[in-house]
Design an enzyme around this catalytic site. Structure first.
Site, PDB file in Angstrom:
ATOM      1  CB  ALA A  65      -0.875  -0.023   1.245  1.00 25.12           C
TER       2      ALA A  65
ATOM      3  CD  GLU B 147      -2.120  -7.910   2.822  1.00 20.89           C
ATOM      4  OE1 GLU B 147      -1.858  -6.722   2.536  1.00 20.89           O
ATOM      5  OE2 GLU B 147      -2.732  -8.229   3.843  1.00 20.89           O
TER       6      GLU B 147
ATOM      7  N   GLY C 100       0.730  -5.103   0.870  1.00 25.32           N
ATOM      8  CA  GLY C 100      -0.438  -5.206  -0.009  1.00 25.32           C
ATOM      9  C   GLY C 100      -0.106  -5.822  -1.360  1.00 25.32           C
TER      10      GLY C 100
ATOM     11  CD  GLU D 147       1.769  -5.610   5.647  1.00 20.72           C
ATOM     12  OE1 GLU D 147       2.621  -6.482   5.933  1.00 20.72           O
ATOM     13  OE2 GLU D 147       0.975  -5.710   4.705  1.00 20.72           O
TER      14      GLU D 147
END
Ligand code: CO8
Length: 258
Positions: A67, A112, A109, A132
């Site tokens: 992200a 993911e 992300g 993260e």
């Protein structure tokens, strides 16, 4: 095709190709990019002439480095909730098989996102990780759940608690990567695989995907029921008649997607 700012969309015969296109930022997933990706996947999903989709990242360094940290840094919990979770849900609902072609980093992300898809082809320089924890957060788009279902508890704990980057070769040994190819060849290899999928009967491919995914979301009994119903449903398709007839007549089936 629609005009997008952060992705490129093209097609090669029956295969749709989406490129995450912020190479200077290592294809970091800002809200708009994720929303554009969801739009493009939905649009391919509605197109019955598309039999498989490949998602890749622009540049040599990354599939996606996670992200967008700069966009996320000052957000409140409410702003995060109202952010792009809905786009991630839309990505998850894609019915057409999707292959992630991963070169370089697939972190946070990005890892993911690759795990939202159905197969992962990686180049030998690909690195997967959930870093993260170093930012004081945890994975938020399924990392703890999808990794644990593939790698098991202990390796997932190590990845999520240390943020370590894991090589494509190691991920392949654990079953998270379908194949590892020489550096720079991930897109070519993913496209080869995608064309094989796209040659199949499209309705059967979608129901095959739905059935396999049921294995991760239901009990065995429920999953078997979903498989059985999908199996019977396919006997209503012209492609099933064509596929079985072509076998008997010793010729290649011509599937129409109905
Ligand atoms: N966000 C924003 N910018 C990024 C990101 C990112 N995730 N990753 C890299 N960039 C930018 C850098 O800031 C840099 O920009 P600039 O040149 O303007 O400073 C540029 O990309 C190149 O990066 P580096 O100079 O850092 O390149 P290196 O080769 O030195 O390092 C790394 C590469 C190791 C990949 C490093 O960039 C890195 O650690 N990136 C961050 C990885 C990370 O922590 N990812 C997890 C983010 S959090 C997350 O993904 C939560 C998911 C939640 C999903 C659900 C949301 C609703």
């Amino acid at each position: 095709m629609a005009d997008y700012q952060y992705i490129l969309v093209e097609r090669e015969e029956r295969v749709g190709i989406i490129t995450l296109n912020r190479p200077k930022e290592l294809n970091a997933l800002n809200n708009q990019l994720v929303s554009e990706l969801a739009d493009a996947l939905e649009s391919f999903d509605r197109d019955s002439t598309i039999g498989c989709i490949v998602v890749t990242g622009a540049g040599e360094k990354a599939f996606a480095a996670g992200a967008d940290i700069k966009e996320m840094a000052d957000k409140s919990p409410i702003e995060m909730m109202e952010g792009n979770f809905r786009s991630w849900e839309r990505i998850k609902r894609t019915r057409t098989p999707v292959i992630a072609a991963v070169g370089g980093y697939a972190l946070g992300g990005g890892c993911e996102l690759a795990m939202h898809f159905d197969m992962i082809v990686a180049s030998e320089n690909a690195r997967f990780g959930q870093p993260e924890i170093a930012l004081g957060i945890i994975p938020g788009a399924g990392g703890t759940q999808r990794l644990a279902r593939v790698l098991g508890k202990y390796r997932t704990m190590e990845m999520v608690l240390t943020g370590a980057h894991i090589s494509a070769q190691e991920m392949a040994q654990h079953g998270l990567v379908n194949r590892v190819v020489p550096k720079g060849e991930h897109l070519k290899a993913a496209l080869e695989l995608a064309h094989k999928v796209a040659e199949q009967a499209p309705v059967a491919a979608r129901l095959a995907k739905e059935s396999v995914l049921a294995a991760f979301e239901t009990s065995l009994e429920e999953g078997l029921e979903i498989e059985r119903k999908n199996f019977f449903l396919l006997f209503s398709t012209e492609d099933m008649r064509e596929g079985t007839r072509a076998f008997v007549e010793k010729r290649k089936a011509q599937f129409q997607g109905r």
